[in-house]
Scaffold this active site. Structure first.
Site, mmCIF file in Angstrom:
data_model
loop_
_atom_site.group_PDB
_atom_site.id
_atom_site.type_symbol
_atom_site.label_atom_id
_atom_site.label_comp_id
_atom_site.label_asym_id
_atom_site.label_seq_id
_atom_site.Cartn_x
_atom_site.Cartn_y
_atom_site.Cartn_z
ATOM 1 N N GLY A 260 8.036 0.924 -3.716
ATOM 2 C CA GLY A 260 7.116 -0.157 -4.058
ATOM 3 C C GLY A 260 6.970 -0.354 -5.552
ATOM 4 O O GLY A 260 6.903 -1.492 -6.038
ATOM 5 N N THR B 191 24.023 3.230 -6.752
ATOM 6 C CA THR B 191 24.606 3.594 -5.457
ATOM 7 C C THR B 191 23.533 3.601 -4.373
ATOM 8 O O THR B 191 22.477 4.222 -4.553
ATOM 9 C CB THR B 191 25.252 4.996 -5.572
ATOM 10 O OG1 THR B 191 26.235 4.937 -6.607
ATOM 11 C CG2 THR B 191 25.893 5.435 -4.270
ATOM 12 N N CYS C 62 -2.444 7.492 -7.927
ATOM 13 C CA CYS C 62 -1.952 7.498 -9.305
ATOM 14 C C CYS C 62 -3.072 7.824 -10.285
ATOM 15 O O CYS C 62 -2.806 8.331 -11.357
ATOM 16 C CB CYS C 62 -1.355 6.138 -9.659
ATOM 17 S SG CYS C 62 -0.239 5.532 -8.422
HETATM 18 C C1 LIG Z 1 -0.290 -1.384 -2.667
HETATM 19 C C2 LIG Z 1 0.741 -0.455 -3.215
HETATM 20 N N1 LIG Z 1 1.717 -0.950 -3.985
HETATM 21 C C3 LIG Z 1 2.679 -0.167 -4.494
HETATM 22 C C4 LIG Z 1 2.689 1.186 -4.260
HETATM 23 C C5 LIG Z 1 3.790 2.027 -4.847
HETATM 24 O O1 LIG Z 1 4.750 2.273 -3.854
HETATM 25 P P1 LIG Z 1 5.788 3.495 -3.993
HETATM 26 O O2 LIG Z 1 4.987 4.751 -3.819
HETATM 27 O O3 LIG Z 1 6.769 3.258 -2.877
HETATM 28 O O4 LIG Z 1 6.410 3.387 -5.332
HETATM 29 C C6 LIG Z 1 1.683 1.760 -3.476
HETATM 30 C C7 LIG Z 1 1.629 3.221 -3.253
HETATM 31 O O5 LIG Z 1 0.602 3.848 -3.395
HETATM 32 C C8 LIG Z 1 0.683 0.909 -2.928
HETATM 33 O O6 LIG Z 1 -0.297 1.390 -2.170
#
Ligand SMILES: Cc1ncc(COP(=O)(O)O)c(C=O)c1O
Length: 376
Positions: A69, A231, A322
């Site tokens: 994400g 890749t 995070c």
């Molecule tokens: C709404 C949202 N966007 C993006 C992310 C980031 O995704 P990824 O952990 O796959 O990088 C998260 C993960 O916590 C999320 O909840």
């Protein structure tokens, strides 16, 4: 250990792992190689792409695999402004994930116009507000549902209010949990990720609507039809498709199970813990998230709630993983008008289809005891 942090990540489904194993063991060919091993890997990658596309009512050519994400959000925002030159302005919601907010801020530093779409006290964006940004040289980025509160946004209404803007939705929390139909939502771009739906970490995808002249943000190879160099991780891609298929196939029954547990948690918390505010509304919310906070948080040490839950073997979060561990108040709750102290002392329970009623009861009992002790 009681794991109630499924919005942060989920356990890898054993059946998904089984589907991945051959691609980690014997079938290790590079999907770009022209000999038989490479062609076998290519078939697996394209099968997975078609499967994921079908699950979100998209065409396989509209799906580009990424590392997750975070990368999808970064690439879509940055490429739309810079490499693809599609827009001059990026408008992001105030409660977006940092993987949207940070690249938008970086683009603003580089000279692109930048604006923030506010939310109301329930954490919802207003389509009327979005109407102000109805402009073909604007990228509007609004998440499908919020990772801290579980609030689902009115993407279709936002699209109707701003029909000419390019529209991106971060669907990381919704894909596999509720319907994500690219046609129905009317989106141009979407972000999805595997590890929130019992798939492997390190794999996600971007949906890029057909006809958009998208140029890669990550360059250095012609993979993914020149949209993302690198890749292809075949085992992860196969695992992503397996997790997505299993999640969508069982979506109704899993959602019903999780919603029942979350509603049970909502009831028990409201009756056993005084002075609590529930930040997740009953309507327009994901089935698996419950976010609560404490209006008297100024008298509490918010961080210790999570630590005391951890000591009891219960994993919960105070919002985005995070920012956990730092003393930053949740930007989501702050945008909803909560005080800094309250935004720091929130607790998010997020269930999975494997969560039981006993898990919820044990967690609520522990939280009630901790709050009683903290309040002296
Ligand atoms: C709404 C949202 N966007 C993006 C992310 C980031 O995704 P990824 O952990 O796959 O990088 C998260 C993960 O916590 C999320 O909840």
């Amino acid at each position: 250990m009681i794991y109630l942090d499924n919005s942060a990540t989920t356990a890898l489904d054993e059946a998904v792992l089984e589907e991945m194993l051959p691609w980690l063991r014997s079938e290790y060919g590079n999907a770009s190689s022209i000999y038989a091993m490479g062609r076998t890997a290519r078939v697996a990658v394209e099968r997975a792409r078609s499967e994921i596309a079908a699950l979100m009512n998209a065409h396989p050519a509209e799906i580009t695999f990424t590392s997750g994400g975070t990368e999808s959000n970064n690439s879509i925002l940055t490429s739309a402004c810079r490499e693809s030159g599609l827009v001059d302005r990026v408008v992001v919601g105030s409660i977006e994930h940092h993987a949207v907010l940070a690249p938008a801020e970086e683009l603003a530093r580089q000279g692109f116009a930048h604006a923030i779409l506010p939310v109301d006290a329930h954490g919802r964006y207003s389509p009327e507000e979005a109407r102000r940004y109805d402009d073909p040289r604007t990228l509007l980025s609004v998440m499908h549902a919020n990772n801290e509160t579980g609030v689902i946004q009115a993407i279709e209404e936002i699209r109707a209010a701003a029909p000419s803007a390019l529209l991106h939705t971060d669907a990381v929390q919704t894909f596999g949990k509720i319907s994500v139909d690219a046609q129905q939502l009317g989106i141009d771009f979407a972000t999805i990720s595997a590890h929130k739906i019992h798939g492997p970490k390190g794999i996600g995808a971007m949906f890029i609507r057909k006809g958009i002249d998208y140029k890669a943000h990550q360059v250095g190879g012609g993979q993914e039809r020149n949209r993302r160099a690198g890749t292809e991780p075949v085992a992860l891609i196969v695992g992503f498709a397996a997790a997505a298929r299993r999640s969508v196939e069982c979506m109704q029954e899993r959602a019903a199970h999780m919603r029942q547990l979350i509603e049970h948690a909502r009831q028990s918390i409201s009756t056993t813990i005084p002075n609590v505010r529930v930040n997740t509304p009953e309507a327009h919310s994901l089935p698996h998230i419950l976010n609560i906070s404490f209006p008297d948080a100024a008298q509490l040490d918010g961080e210790s709630i999570l630590q005391l839950m951890d000591i009891r073997g219960i994993a919960v979060s105070n919002g985005s993983a995070c920012v956990s561990g730092s003393l930053q108040p949740s930007h989501v709750l702050s945008a909803m008008g909560r005080s800094a102290a309250e935004s720091r002392a929130a607790v998010r329970l997020s269930a999975s289809w494997t969560t039981t009623r006993t898990d919820i009861d044990t967690a609520v009992d522990a939280l009630a005891t901790i709050m009683r002790d903290l309040r002296g």
